[in-house]
Design a protein around this motif. Structure first.
Motif, PDB file in Angstrom:
ATOM      1  N   VAL A  75       0.857  -1.184   0.000  1.00  0.00           N
ATOM      2  CA  VAL A  75       0.000   0.000   0.000  1.00  0.00           C
ATOM      3  C   VAL A  75       0.891   1.232   0.000  1.00  0.00           C
ATOM      4  CG1 VAL A  75      -1.932   1.153   1.135  1.00  0.00           C
ATOM      5  CG2 VAL A  75      -1.645  -1.331   1.384  1.00  0.00           C
ATOM      6  N   LEU A  76       0.811   2.050  -1.058  1.00  0.00           N
ATOM      7  CA  LEU A  76       1.709   3.187  -1.228  1.00  0.00           C
ATOM      8  C   LEU A  76       1.019   4.493  -0.873  1.00  0.00           C
ATOM      9  CD1 LEU A  76       2.582   0.888  -3.426  1.00  0.00           C
ATOM     10  CD2 LEU A  76       4.061   2.694  -4.285  1.00  0.00           C
ATOM     11  N   TYR A  77       1.732   5.345  -0.152  1.00  0.00           N
ATOM     12  CA  TYR A  77       1.270   6.687   0.191  1.00  0.00           C
ATOM     13  C   TYR A  77       2.185   7.714  -0.474  1.00  0.00           C
ATOM     14  CZ  TYR A  77      -1.672   4.494   3.724  1.00  0.00           C
ATOM     15  OH  TYR A  77      -2.617   3.725   4.350  1.00  0.00           O
ATOM     16  N   PRO A  78       1.656   8.839  -0.909  1.00  0.00           N
ATOM     17  CA  PRO A  78       2.490   9.823  -1.617  1.00  0.00           C
ATOM     18  C   PRO A  78       3.391  10.646  -0.716  1.00  0.00           C
ATOM     19  CG  PRO A  78       0.240  10.619  -1.435  1.00  0.00           C
ATOM     20  CD  PRO A  78       0.236   9.218  -0.888  1.00  0.00           C
ATOM     21  N   ALA A  79       3.193  10.562   0.595  1.00  0.00           N
ATOM     22  CA  ALA A  79       3.999  11.340   1.547  1.00  0.00           C
ATOM     23  C   ALA A  79       4.286  10.481   2.766  1.00  0.00           C
ATOM     24  CB  ALA A  79       3.263  12.618   1.968  1.00  0.00           C
ATOM     25  N   GLY A  80       5.239  10.910   3.576  1.00  0.00           N
ATOM     26  CA  GLY A  80       5.505  10.230   4.829  1.00  0.00           C
ATOM     27  C   GLY A  80       4.356  10.429   5.800  1.00  0.00           C
TER      28      GLY A  80
ATOM     29  N   ASP B 184       6.003   5.558   4.378  1.00  0.00           N
ATOM     30  CA  ASP B 184       5.329   5.917   3.130  1.00  0.00           C
ATOM     31  C   ASP B 184       4.726   4.722   2.397  1.00  0.00           C
ATOM     32  OD1 ASP B 184       7.598   4.760   2.023  1.00  0.00           O
ATOM     33  OD2 ASP B 184       8.541   6.686   1.576  1.00  0.00           O
ATOM     34  N   ARG B 185       4.827   3.560   2.989  1.00  0.00           N
ATOM     35  CA  ARG B 185       4.079   2.411   2.475  1.00  0.00           C
ATOM     36  C   ARG B 185       3.849   1.399   3.590  1.00  0.00           C
ATOM     37  NH1 ARG B 185       7.251   1.099  -2.643  1.00  0.00           N
ATOM     38  NH2 ARG B 185       7.637   3.318  -2.477  1.00  0.00           N
ATOM     39  N   LEU B 186       2.767   0.676   3.428  1.00  0.00           N
ATOM     40  CA  LEU B 186       2.387  -0.349   4.383  1.00  0.00           C
ATOM     41  C   LEU B 186       2.338  -1.657   3.610  1.00  0.00           C
ATOM     42  CD1 LEU B 186      -0.427  -0.011   7.012  1.00  0.00           C
ATOM     43  CD2 LEU B 186      -0.350  -2.027   5.579  1.00  0.00           C
ATOM     44  N   VAL B 187       3.057  -2.671   4.089  1.00  0.00           N
ATOM     45  CA  VAL B 187       3.143  -3.949   3.391  1.00  0.00           C
ATOM     46  C   VAL B 187       2.502  -5.020   4.262  1.00  0.00           C
ATOM     47  CG1 VAL B 187       4.659  -5.659   2.345  1.00  0.00           C
ATOM     48  CG2 VAL B 187       5.258  -3.225   2.238  1.00  0.00           C
ATOM     49  N   ILE B 188       1.545  -5.748   3.682  1.00  0.00           N
ATOM     50  CA  ILE B 188       0.813  -6.783   4.400  1.00  0.00           C
ATOM     51  C   ILE B 188       1.266  -8.142   3.899  1.00  0.00           C
ATOM     52  CG2 ILE B 188      -1.474  -7.606   5.037  1.00  0.00           C
ATOM     53  CD1 ILE B 188      -2.537  -4.860   3.916  1.00  0.00           C
ATOM     54  N   ASP B 189       1.774  -8.952   4.787  1.00  0.00           N
ATOM     55  CA  ASP B 189       2.205 -10.310   4.439  1.00  0.00           C
ATOM     56  C   ASP B 189       0.998 -11.238   4.514  1.00  0.00           C
ATOM     57  OD1 ASP B 189       3.329 -12.802   4.168  1.00  0.00           O
ATOM     58  OD2 ASP B 189       4.866 -12.533   5.710  1.00  0.00           O
ATOM     59  N   VAL B 190       0.554 -11.722   3.351  1.00  0.00           N
ATOM     60  CA  VAL B 190      -0.632 -12.583   3.313  1.00  0.00           C
ATOM     61  C   VAL B 190      -0.251 -14.039   3.048  1.00  0.00           C
ATOM     62  CG1 VAL B 190      -2.210 -10.752   2.621  1.00  0.00           C
ATOM     63  CG2 VAL B 190      -0.976 -12.031   0.853  1.00  0.00           C
ATOM     64  N   SER B 191       1.015 -14.376   3.316  1.00  0.00           N
ATOM     65  CA  SER B 191       1.486 -15.733   3.017  1.00  0.00           C
ATOM     66  C   SER B 191       1.241 -16.722   4.148  1.00  0.00           C
ATOM     67  CB  SER B 191       2.994 -15.705   2.705  1.00  0.00           C
ATOM     68  OG  SER B 191       3.733 -15.316   3.859  1.00  0.00           O
ATOM     69  N   GLY B 192       0.822 -16.232   5.325  1.00  0.00           N
ATOM     70  CA  GLY B 192       0.715 -17.095   6.493  1.00  0.00           C
ATOM     71  C   GLY B 192      -0.516 -17.976   6.513  1.00  0.00           C
TER      72      GLY B 192
ATOM     73  N   GLU C  10      12.784   5.199   1.233  1.00  0.00           N
ATOM     74  CA  GLU C  10      14.073   5.820   0.931  1.00  0.00           C
ATOM     75  C   GLU C  10      15.074   5.647   2.061  1.00  0.00           C
ATOM     76  OE1 GLU C  10      15.884  10.204  -0.374  1.00  0.00           O
ATOM     77  OE2 GLU C  10      13.733   9.786  -0.517  1.00  0.00           O
ATOM     78  N   ASN C  11      14.612   5.764   3.300  1.00  0.00           N
ATOM     79  CA  ASN C  11      15.509   5.651   4.458  1.00  0.00           C
ATOM     80  C   ASN C  11      15.800   4.205   4.853  1.00  0.00           C
ATOM     81  OD1 ASN C  11      15.480   8.411   4.482  1.00  0.00           O
ATOM     82  ND2 ASN C  11      14.187   8.603   6.310  1.00  0.00           N
ATOM     83  N   ARG C  12      15.117   3.253   4.204  1.00  0.00           N
ATOM     84  CA  ARG C  12      15.290   1.834   4.527  1.00  0.00           C
ATOM     85  C   ARG C  12      15.039   1.566   6.015  1.00  0.00           C
ATOM     86  NH1 ARG C  12      15.061   1.590  -0.537  1.00  0.00           N
ATOM     87  NH2 ARG C  12      16.347   0.155  -1.756  1.00  0.00           N
ATOM     88  N   VAL C  13      13.902   2.060   6.490  1.00  0.00           N
ATOM     89  CA  VAL C  13      13.487   1.861   7.881  1.00  0.00           C
ATOM     90  C   VAL C  13      12.209   1.026   7.877  1.00  0.00           C
ATOM     91  CG1 VAL C  13      12.699   2.964  10.009  1.00  0.00           C
ATOM     92  CG2 VAL C  13      14.550   4.003   8.668  1.00  0.00           C
ATOM     93  N   ILE C  14      12.153   0.019   8.733  1.00  0.00           N
ATOM     94  CA  ILE C  14      10.986  -0.863   8.805  1.00  0.00           C
ATOM     95  C   ILE C  14      10.546  -1.017  10.258  1.00  0.00           C
ATOM     96  CG2 ILE C  14      10.136  -3.213   8.458  1.00  0.00           C
ATOM     97  CD1 ILE C  14      12.010  -3.522   6.126  1.00  0.00           C
TER      98      ILE C  14
ATOM     99  N   GLU D  72      13.346  -0.803 -12.679  1.00  0.00           N
ATOM    100  CA  GLU D  72      14.368  -0.625 -11.657  1.00  0.00           C
ATOM    101  C   GLU D  72      15.109   0.688 -11.873  1.00  0.00           C
ATOM    102  OE1 GLU D  72      14.484  -2.779  -9.275  1.00  0.00           O
ATOM    103  OE2 GLU D  72      13.322  -4.420 -10.159  1.00  0.00           O
ATOM    104  N   THR D  73      15.261   1.464 -10.801  1.00  0.00           N
ATOM    105  CA  THR D  73      15.968   2.746 -10.890  1.00  0.00           C
ATOM    106  C   THR D  73      17.041   2.814  -9.812  1.00  0.00           C
ATOM    107  OG1 THR D  73      14.470   3.886  -9.366  1.00  0.00           O
ATOM    108  CG2 THR D  73      13.868   3.875 -11.690  1.00  0.00           C
ATOM    109  N   GLY D  74      17.955   1.898  -9.813  1.00  0.00           N
ATOM    110  CA  GLY D  74      18.970   1.874  -8.772  1.00  0.00           C
ATOM    111  C   GLY D  74      18.451   1.148  -7.555  1.00  0.00           C
ATOM    112  N   ASP D  75      18.152   1.884  -6.481  1.00  0.00           N
ATOM    113  CA  ASP D  75      17.660   1.255  -5.248  1.00  0.00           C
ATOM    114  C   ASP D  75      16.147   1.366  -5.114  1.00  0.00           C
ATOM    115  OD1 ASP D  75      17.409   3.939  -4.781  1.00  0.00           O
ATOM    116  OD2 ASP D  75      18.531   3.959  -2.900  1.00  0.00           O
TER     117      ASP D  75
END
Length: 443
Positions: free
Chosen positions: A119-124, A147-155, A169-173, A205-208
């Protein structure tokens, strides 16, 4: 002598009772000062321009993606997003904590791996604001944004599933847990028929960064709206401390300036139907919490009920204390060259420094004979972007279809044309056409 002593005692007792009552009243009536912002320096008169808005009204995903075992599909359709929002609002998220044990490969798998809803959001989005949208069991949430919410539906459907709050961008989870009872509805309503319901996507793909774009062309509705203008005097009354002392200067036939003795200035551009208010006495701030910035900006507009049409949070910069809410049409962002599709604020320590916005409001949609426009595929958009001189893919942040809002030649209608937009170096622009020409449809 005894009578005099008794009289003095009575007087002293009475004074103590009065003093006690005064102290009690002060305790009851005391309200601690809020450092969020100084209300006396913002809206000063009860003015109702349009509507108030809640946090839930102003924060909305731009789109969501369903990552299957192989294929990826997605949607920005407002009805689909509202369906997902409704399912998420049933959750109780618990055990939210930061995840620091991942490398780049792990990060890519968490965000873009199979069996995910991204789920993508346009801002933090500040956690403190998101508490007003979803239910959290944690009393103390991180002082951070995602800026995005990821739901793991594999369980398994008898095991709590994981929700990841990601700052891409900050690679924070951060990750939390949701009770397994909600997983069946997610899979049934969102995941199971995703390839048939939503748009097929490919990865660029655009780099990272990985950007997902539609494989095929598709049609979007072109809108024509009759707009009405809001009375400028309402903003004058709402924004100036002493509106009756405000003076006005006219500059030509299309620009007016309103000012007071404090050097507060409101400039009105009647060609673009926009206004800009500046309070030069507000001390500029470069430090602030994202959650505080969002809340005071929402409350500021609420105080004069200044929300019109559909606006969502689109950019938030806590460092520079700047925030932008953008008009949306059917879930897609609306852009205009003159700022007539956004509400922008810049804040000082406790007071608004700059407030820029449109004073237009949709009146009604006007019928037209042809209202569908065919838009090029994501491949077409990328080809056009890559043709830009000195293009650096690592600076490309997003690509999306949006609406370009213009005024017709008679000045009586506003037209919303579907166009490809790209975000590059933190700025949005229309995707150019190879060889020049009209960007609509990339033809």
């Amino acid at each position: 002598m005894m009578k005099r002593m008794e009289l003095l005692k009575s007087i002293l007792l009475s004074l103590l009772v009065v003093l006690s009552l005064l102290l009690t009243w002060n305790v009851w009536s005391y309200q601690p000062a809020s450092n969020l912002y100084d209300e006396s320096e913002t809206t000063v008169e009860n003015v109702a321009i349009a509507e108030e808005r809640t946090t839930r009204d102003l924060i909305q995903p731009s789109r969501f993606l369903v990552h299957g075992e192989v294929a990826v599909s997605g949607t920005s359709d407002e009805n689909n997003i509202n369906t997902l929002n409704s399912l998420m609002q049933e959750w109780n998220i618990y055990n939210v904590q930061q995840n620091n044990s991942f490398d780049e490969a792990d990060f890519q798998n968490i965000v873009h791996g199979p069996n995910r809803i991204e789920v993508l959001y346009p801002a933090g989005i500040p956690f403190s604001a998101y508490r007003d949208i979803l239910t959290f069991e944690n009393t103390n949430l991180p002082e951070d944004t995602f800026d995005r919410l990821v739901i793991d539906v594999s369980g398994q459907e008898d095991t709590p599933f994981t929700v990841y709050f990601v700052h891409y961008e900050n690679r924070v989870i951060y990750e939390g847990r949701v009770d397994s009872t909600h997983l069946e509805d997610l899979n049934r309503v969102i995941v199971s028929n995703a390839p048939a319901i939503y748009t097929p996507l490919f990865a660029y793909e655009t780099g990272d960064r990985t950007i997902y774009l539609p494989v095929e062309r598709r049609e979007y509705t072109k809108y024509h709206y009759r707009m009405t203008t809001i009375d400028i005097n309402l903003f004058r009354r709402a924004l100036f401390q002493n509106p009756e002392t405000v003076e006005m200067n006219q500059f030509g036939s299309s620009r007016d300036q309103y000012f007071d003795q404090s050097s507060n200035l409101m400039e009105v551009d009647r060609n673009s139907n926009t206004l800009s208010y500046v309070n030069p006495s507000a001390e500029l701030s470069t430090v602030g919490r994202a959650g505080d910035l969002f809340q005071k900006s929402r409350r500021f507009v609420n105080e004069h009920e200044g929300w019109v049409d559909t606006y969502y949070l689109y950019d938030l910069d806590a460092m520079d204390q700047e925030i932008t809410f953008r008009m949306h049409e059917q879930g897609l962002p609306v852009f205009n060259d003159n700022g007539a599709a956004e509400v922008y604020q810049e804040w000082g320590e406790t007071r608004i420094h700059q407030y820029a916005r449109s004073y237009l409001s949709k009146q009604f949609e006007t019928p037209v004979s042809a209202d569908a426009v065919s838009i090029g595929s994501g491949y077409d958009a990328i080809e056009a972007i890559e043709s830009i001189e000195n293009y650096n893919p690592e600076r490309l942040q997003d690509v999306t279809v949006g609406y370009y809002m213009t005024r017709d030649s008679n000045g009586s209608e506003y037209i919303l044309d579907p166009v490809w937009y790209y975000k590059y170096n933190d700025s949005w622009a229309r995707v150019p056409v190879i060889g020049g020409g009209d960007p609509v449809g990339l033809e």
